[in-house]
Design an enzyme around this catalytic site. Structure first.
Site, PDB file in Angstrom:
ATOM      1  N   ASN B  14       1.586  -5.061  -2.098  1.00 49.43           N
ATOM      2  CA  ASN B  14       0.489  -4.101  -1.897  1.00 49.43           C
ATOM      3  C   ASN B  14      -0.362  -4.497  -0.715  1.00 49.43           C
ATOM      4  O   ASN B  14      -0.290  -5.629  -0.243  1.00 49.43           O
ATOM      5  CB  ASN B  14      -0.392  -4.041  -3.158  1.00 49.43           C
ATOM      6  N   CYS B  15      -1.200  -3.544  -0.298  1.00 46.82           N
ATOM      7  CA  CYS B  15      -2.171  -3.777   0.771  1.00 46.82           C
ATOM      8  C   CYS B  15      -2.940  -5.062   0.463  1.00 46.82           C
ATOM      9  O   CYS B  15      -3.345  -5.246  -0.679  1.00 46.82           O
ATOM     10  CB  CYS B  15      -3.128  -2.587   0.822  1.00 46.82           C
ATOM     11  N   PRO B  16      -3.141  -5.949   1.413  1.00 49.69           N
ATOM     12  CA  PRO B  16      -2.906  -5.823   2.859  1.00 49.69           C
ATOM     13  C   PRO B  16      -1.611  -6.458   3.332  1.00 49.69           C
ATOM     14  O   PRO B  16      -1.395  -6.545   4.530  1.00 49.69           O
ATOM     15  CB  PRO B  16      -4.098  -6.578   3.433  1.00 49.69           C
TER      16      PRO B  16
END
Lengths: 379, 76
Positions: B14-16
């Site tokens: 997932n982000c980042p």
């Protein structure tokens, strides 16, 4: 039919607001950690401007609530004269590191959980347990013995309220003039609005505008729900607005002790966001199960979630709890805590960048720290 | 999947992380080279559009294949 108690009325309003928050959170994929990441990784301030816009809207709303004597925001935990500076700084830093390692703050975790992420469910459980342990468990001993003794009582210095606008008012006029305090508050909000509206990538991006507006208005709604709708001398409820760390811990306790527990604004807020996100996912057919695919990723999420729970309690809130609800009261501590969260997250983002060059974590953090202090970009 | 493209698989991340790994990978590429990124994070769609816009690299393609998002970024 049994009459609804005060807390049930407040909880109903809180659930409705949180539901909207959850729907918009899922639609816009808004993330405060992502806002910092955009700025640190590619110097784009559009999402960050949405956050500042939310703060400004919430400040204006709270100033109006105070000016018209609708909500006693000064009685909230943010504006108390005890200034827990070490908690704000250390807790904020740890929270910032934690939310970056676990892929988002409390709000983002709940929204993703509602959309089917088992990773976020794991983060929620660890964060909630860690938060509750810091409130009332083993980690609470650390908090009470080593953090709270550093708290400064501002009332000893003649400051009864840590609202920045109240301090400005006191220094300028030497008295408690409500009008001047409100003017100082609106001026601070106007400067924030001015900055946010000038950032490329904010006004031109409908998701950023929608997220910023919704968060700001929901926070004002939260203050109204607990402080105006819930105003009852015989059946009081705490005056608060959106926040996700202590409520996550309280939600877990509520679920485990349901038959002997009482509902609260925080618990319904957590439930409302998850449900709102779930309904949006269901209607748009975007619900999907998401699980860990690598053990290293799971370890990072575990450490991050534990730090978010511990840090969020020390700092008295998260990127929404302190970063919008707290800042809406203009409390000095909320600005300190939010700045610490930003700093912790920014350093961790840079550390992750260096870490992927096969650098040891400790060296990567050192390099990340130097990058942020010197405002250095990529090598 | 083209042979000459460098492929970065950030599925499950997932982000980042996808953005940071893509930045790292782009650093090692010659101008004109294409980086193909495979992600499962729904938020990465907006992230890679922004990355391209801000860094001057061109986002040649975005394909959605079931739960996978496949981006092709050409280094400026």
């Amino acid at each position: 039919m049994e009459e609804l108690s005060n807390i049930h009325i407040v909880s109903g309003a809180g659930f409705a607001l949180a539901f909207i928050f959850g729907v918009v959170g899922n639609k816009t994929q808004y993330c405060t950690m992502g806002a910092i990441s955009d700025w640190v990784n590619f110097q784009n301030r559009g999402r960050f401007a949405a956050w500042v816009f939310a703060m400004a809207l919430a400040i204006i709303g709270v100033q109006l609530l105070e000016l018209f004597d609708l909500v006693a925001v000064n009685e909230s935990r943010y504006r108390v004269p005890s200034f827990a500076w070490l908690g704000y700084v250390l807790g904020g830093l740890l929270f910032g590191i934690g939310m970056t390692l676990s892929g988002g703050c409390g709000q983002r975790t709940l929204v993703r959980m509602g959309n089917g992420s088992l990773k976020s469910l794991f983060v929620f459980l660890v964060m909630g347990i860690s938060a509750y342990m810091t409130l009332r468990g083993l980690l609470g001993v650390l908090r009470v013995d080593y953090i709270e003794p550093f708290t400064v009582d501002l009332s000893d210095k003649g400051i009864a309220d840590q609202g920045l606008h109240q301090m400005i008012n006191y220094w300028v006029s030497g008295s408690a003039s409500t009008g001047l305090a409100a003017a100082a508050g609106v001026l601070i909000a106007a400067l924030m609005l001015f900055w946010a509206l000038r950032q490329p990538g904010f006004i031109g991006n409908s998701n950023n505008v929608l997220a910023g507006s919704t968060i700001g208005l929901c926070v004002v709604g939260g203050w109204l729900a607990t402080g105006w709708l819930g105003l009852d001398d015989f059946d009081p409820v705490p005056i608060e607005s959106f926040s996700f760390i202590a409520p996550s811990g309280n939600t877990l306790m509520y679920l485990m002790t349901y038959t002997g527990a009482t509902i609260s604004f925080g618990v319904v807020m957590v439930a409302g966001i998850v449900f709102g996100s779930f309904v949006y996912g269901l209607l748009t057919r975007s619900l999907r199960l998401e699980a860990f695919s690598q053990s290293g990723d799971m370890v990072a999420h575990f450490v991050g979630a534990a730090l978010m729970g511990f840090g969020g309690i020390l700092a008295l809130g998260c990127t929404i709890g302190q970063g919008v609800s707290g800042i809406s009261t203009l409390a000095l501590g909320s600005f300190v805590a939010t700045a610490s969260i930003l700093f912790g997250s920014a350093v961790t983002l840079r550390a992750q960048y260096h870490r992927f060059s096969d650098m040891a974590w400790i060296t990567a953090f050192g390099k990340g720290l130097v990058d942020i202090v010197l405002m250095r970009r990529d090598d | 999947m083209s042979e000459e493209n460098t492929v970065l698989d950030v599925s499950g991340m997932n982000c980042p992380i996808p953005i940071i790994k893509a930045k790292q990978a782009l650093k090692d590429l010659e101008p004109g080279a294409v980086l193909e990124i495979i992600s499962t994070d729904p938020a990465s769609e907006g992230d890679f559009e922004l990355l391209a816009k801000q860094t001057g690299n061109e986002l040649l393609e975005t394909n959605i294949d079931g739960e996978k998002f496949i981006f092709k970024l050409q280094k400026a």
